[in-house]
Design an enzyme around this catalytic site. Structure first.
Site, short mmCIF file in Angstrom:
data_model
loop_
_atom_site.label_atom_id
_atom_site.label_comp_id
_atom_site.label_asym_id
_atom_site.label_seq_id
_atom_site.Cartn_x
_atom_site.Cartn_y
_atom_site.Cartn_z
N LYS A 138 0.85 -1.20 0.00
CA LYS A 138 0.00 0.00 0.00
C LYS A 138 0.88 1.24 0.00
O LYS A 138 0.67 2.19 -0.77
CB LYS A 138 -0.94 -0.01 1.22
N GLN A 163 -4.58 -1.49 9.63
CA GLN A 163 -4.53 -2.81 9.02
C GLN A 163 -5.13 -3.85 9.99
O GLN A 163 -4.80 -3.89 11.17
CB GLN A 163 -3.07 -3.17 8.67
N ASP A 222 -10.93 2.97 3.84
CA ASP A 222 -11.34 1.56 3.74
C ASP A 222 -12.86 1.44 3.58
O ASP A 222 -13.36 0.41 3.12
CB ASP A 222 -10.97 0.81 5.03
N1 GUN Z 1 -6.76 -6.74 6.23
C1 GUN Z 1 -7.02 -7.51 5.14
N2 GUN Z 1 -7.65 -6.79 4.19
C2 GUN Z 1 -7.77 -5.53 4.68
C3 GUN Z 1 -8.32 -4.32 4.16
O1 GUN Z 1 -8.85 -4.26 3.04
N3 GUN Z 1 -8.25 -3.23 4.98
C4 GUN Z 1 -7.71 -3.29 6.22
N4 GUN Z 1 -7.70 -2.17 6.94
N5 GUN Z 1 -7.18 -4.39 6.74
C5 GUN Z 1 -7.21 -5.51 5.97
#
Ligand code: GUN
Length: 301
Positions: free
Chosen positions: A54, A98, A121
């Site tokens: 990311k 995350q 998100d």
């Molecule tokens: N953990 C696995 N996929 C995601 C996601 O799309 N966003 C976040 N914040 N954590 C994750």
């Protein structure tokens, strides 16, 4: 194989180029760039690898990016205070925590504490509500469903009036994509059925689908005879079914399989996403788009 492959890896490149161009234009006109902070608690290897990707993607687009790594034993109060700090930071337009979080931290409490206007998100209840209302209310569609909608749009498959069947009812994929595709408007306006573990005849529902979206987390769940000839099949499943030695590096790597029996399904479907390389690469791309949009909302452009 007769189905056309919908490759997220290719669509991603086109979208990232569009985002980068817009970032440069906004920087030239307004002197600001999108700012994204990713908060990682602990050192779960999969989370570490997602967060790095990311941040790397944000950096390549010219974003201001911060990877805020916190120890696994950070207190819930300290994490909440961190979210408050980034809420007040005007250089940050997207905040992402995350998941998963360590068990001593209440995940819901943390997600609820993210500023809904920086919740790229799209997991905050305010943004879930905005998505349900639809239209101009929507600020941050969750990234995987947004990626799916974009893939369908770019395939040229008509959604208006189409029979869409969604397999799975998760908060992250099944519920939001069903909601997004039933809204009035372009890239939507479909007749949507959601099937799940309580559904009596999965096969019969799937066989009706012009667009079949599978997010069940069960490898090979959807059999080729469940697919309507010519249908657009979106496989969201990423299941680790074993390990193999990578020919180039000699390292052990996971063998990934989708929720659809790909080889057989590709002979029947009109369009199909591969696993890996299908929906997966779209998720981070849409996170970047949400972060850019957050800045645009802030600037009123
Ligand atoms: N953990 C696995 N996929 C995601 C996601 O799309 N966003 C976040 N914040 N954590 C994750």
């Amino acid at each position: 194989m007769s189905a056309k492959l919908l490759k997220g890896t290719e669509i991603r490149e086109a979208l990232l180029a569009e985002i980068k161009q817009e970032v440069e234009a906004i920087k030239a006109a307004h002197g600001v760039v999108p700012g994204l902070v990713t908060i990682l608690v602990g050192s779960n290897p999969a989370s570490l690898s997602y967060v790095s990707l990311k941040i790397k993607t944000a950096h390549s687009l010219g974003f201001h990016e911060i990877q805020d790594s916190q120890p696994a034993d950070i207190s819930e109060a300290a994490l909440l205070a961190l979210l408050e700090k980034y809420k007040r930071d005007d250089t940050i337009h997207g905040i992402l925590v995350q998941l998963p979080l360590p068990p001593h931290i209440n995940e819901k409490k943390v997600l609820d504490a993210i500023d809904p206007d920086k919740d790229v998100d799209g997991f905050h209840p305010v943004n879930v509500g905005r998505l349900l209302i639809g239209g101009k209310e929507v600020k941050f569609p969750p990234c995987t469903p947004a990626g799916i909608q974009e893939m369908i749009r770019r395939s040229g498959v008509e959604t208006s009036g189409a029979e869409v069947v969604v397999v799975g009812r998760s908060n992250i994929v099944g519920k939001p994509i069903a909601n997004m595709l039933m809204q009035k408007g372009p890239g939507a306006n479909a007749t949507v059925t959601v099937v799940h573990t309580g559904t009596k005849n999965l096969a019969a529902h799937c066989q009706r689908a012009d667009i079949l979206i599978v997010a069940a987390g069960v490898p090979g769940l959807v059999k080729p005879e469940w697919i309507k000839p010519g249908a657009c099949v979106i496989d969201v499943g990423v299941n680790r079914v074993g390990e193999k030695t990578d020919e180039k590096t000699g390292r052990q790597v996971a063998i990934l399989r989708g929720d659809v029996d790909f080889d057989a399904a590709a002979k029947i479907a009109g369009f199909i996403t591969p696993v890996p390389g299908g929906v997966g690469p779209m998720t981070i791309t849409m996170l970047m788009r949400n972060t850019l949009n957050s800045l645009k909302f802030r600037l009123g452009i």
